[in-house]
Design an enzyme around this catalytic site. Structure first.
Site: not given
Ligand code: EPZ
Length: 440
Positions: A25-26, A97, A121, A126, A309, A401
């Site tokens: 995802k990142n 984000r 969040c 952040r 993470d 997500r």
């Protein structure tokens, strides 16, 4: 997006079998943002159909991109030729984000950008001060009207940028903008996460000249013409970590076929220190769980340290391990919110500011729990696999997500996770009713 979708996780037998992971995802979100830097047709492979990817699709389409997502084959087609807008509506910006990552590409393409501040969040405020002050150092003028940023620059200047913290997003944003700036831009104390290095690979394939030097320097020779490319997104080390931990916490054996061990060395070391056996081979990474794992301590840190993470999912595994584990979260100031939910399931955890002390217990029990962020949802699901009875997890829009149907992969390995809609019933009723159904 809050839905009444919730997850029912039953105590699981030992998981076993083989699975693959999707692209990270990142990595895919920033790679999608990078398509603004060049005009033409891009093709990306192994793209997860997670909600954040769908959000980024809608963001790029709002700028004019034409996108087709083959969700069966996980292939994403982006035609960026038709991108003509540089203003992102606040509603889209706030969804995630990663929307801040279009700032650098829009500056590069149009010399301007209009974006809202992305939402903070639960894991922390952040802020985006590293992004803002370094774009200003490169010559951008940034006006902030009620958290709506109007960014413009006649001509960004090549600079030597020193990041006070190796921020992933700031590194990526500055690097993408710098590809359009004639001259040499140097980022010192840059983030070098696998997802950042996958972006370097993407930009170099597009025609950028980028050099990565130890111990954390990225040098960009900007001003080159960039072209659209095809690219397979780097496998998701975070999904791989979740699946390996599912094997560990249920005492099973699982192989992740396309995971890259080098992206998760410290995490794998910690699993071995718990007593689990890790085998690396052509066929990916295999974990054979030990039946009496020992608790291990760790501190999160930028790559190659222990990834923040995987902190919550790894904490889940400490709850049933022997002894005490001390976990310190150093990347985000408020990333222990999942502790409260784990305690509802019987976990013995004390929190002192950003440190958690976990004392392993012999058993945990299913409860109704609420996921507060993507990685917390993973931690709660993992404990649900080991806890007696049924765990009901709400807030699974976070799960959606970050992962594409991770529950399907876990069920393929032997778990029993169901997704239900409507008001979740209290666990005790659900347990009795479901127990009867399961007996049939
Ligand atoms: C990326 O977020 C990831 N998200 C995060 O993954 C990940 O946890 C994080 O990097 C760290 O590895 C994406 O790539 C989309 P940072 P990012 O800038 O770029 C502070 C997940 O669950 N900071 O490296 O936002 C910041 O508050 C998510 O997949 C500033 O103070 O992270 C944090 O404390 C969660 N000012 C630290 O730096 C800034 O301008 C690291 O943040 C920027 C960051």
């Amino acid at each position: 997006m809050i839905t009444n979708e919730h997850m029912l996780i039953e105590q699981s037998e030992k998981l076993s079998g083989e699975v693959s992971v999707f692209g990270a995802k990142n990595a895919v979100l920033v790679t999608m943002a990078s398509t603004i830097l060049a005009s033409g047709k891009f093709i990306f492979y192994n793209v997860p159909a997670s909600t954040d990817v769908l959000y980024m699709i809608s963001l790029l389409e709002s700028l004019g991109a034409h996108i087709i997502f083959n969700r069966i084959e996980n292939i994403l087609y982006i035609n960026s030729s038709s991108i003509t807008l540089w203003r992102v509506c606040p509603e889209i910006m706030k969804k995630m984000r990663a929307s801040i990552l279009v700032m650098g590409p829009l500056l590069a393409r149009f010399g301007k950008a209009e974006i809202a501040l992305p939402g903070g969040c639960v894991i922390g405020a952040r802020p985006i001060d590293y992004h803002i002050k370094n774009f200003e150092k490169m010559g951008a003028i940034i006006g902030n009207e009620h958290n709506y940023l109007k960014v413009s620059s006649n001509r960004l200047q090549p600079q030597t940028i020193v990041l006070e913290y190796p921020s992933v997003g700031a590194t990526e944003n500055i690097m993408m903008a710098a590809t359009s700036v004639k001259g040499t831009t140097k980022i010192i104390n840059a983030a070098l996460e696998p997802e950042v290095l996958d972006l370097v690979k993407v930009l170099k394939k597009m025609g950028a000249i980028i050099e990565v030097q130890a111990p954390g320097i990225i040098i960009i020779q900007g001003g080159k013409y960039l072209s659209p490319i095809e690219h397979e997104i780097v496998p998701d080390r975070l999904e791989a970590g979740a699946l390996l931990l599912a094997a560990a916490i249920t005492g099973g054996s699982v192989t992740i076929k396309n995971a890259r061990a080098h992206d998760m060395d410290v995490f794998l070391l910690k699993l071995e220190q718990m007593g689990h056996t890790i085998q690396l081979g052509q066929n990916g990474i295999t974990l054979h769980a030990c039946q009496d794992p020992k608790a291990v301590s760790f501190k999160t840190a930028p790559y190659p340290g222990f990834p923040t993470d995987l902190q919550a999912p790894m904490m889940a595994a400490q709850c049933l391990a022997q002894g005490k584990a001390v976990i310190e979260e150093t990347v985000f100031e408020n990333r222990l919110v999942h502790v409260r939910e784990l305690q509802k399931m019987g976990a013995q955890i004390e929190v002192y500011h950003t440190k958690a002390i976990i004392t392993g217990v012999d058993e945990l029990y299913g409860a109704s729990v609420i996921a507060s962020d993507i990685r917390a949802s993973c931690a709660l699901a993992l404990v649900g696999l080991a806890a007696k009875g049924i765990t009901i997890m709400t807030g699974i829009h976070h799960w959606r997500r970050g992962y594409e149907l991770l529950e399907t992969k876990l069920n393929h390995l032997g778990a029993n996770i169901q997704v239900a809609y409507g008001k979740p019933m209290p666990v005790i009723q659900k347990t009795n009713r479901l127990a009867k159904e399961l007996e049939r």
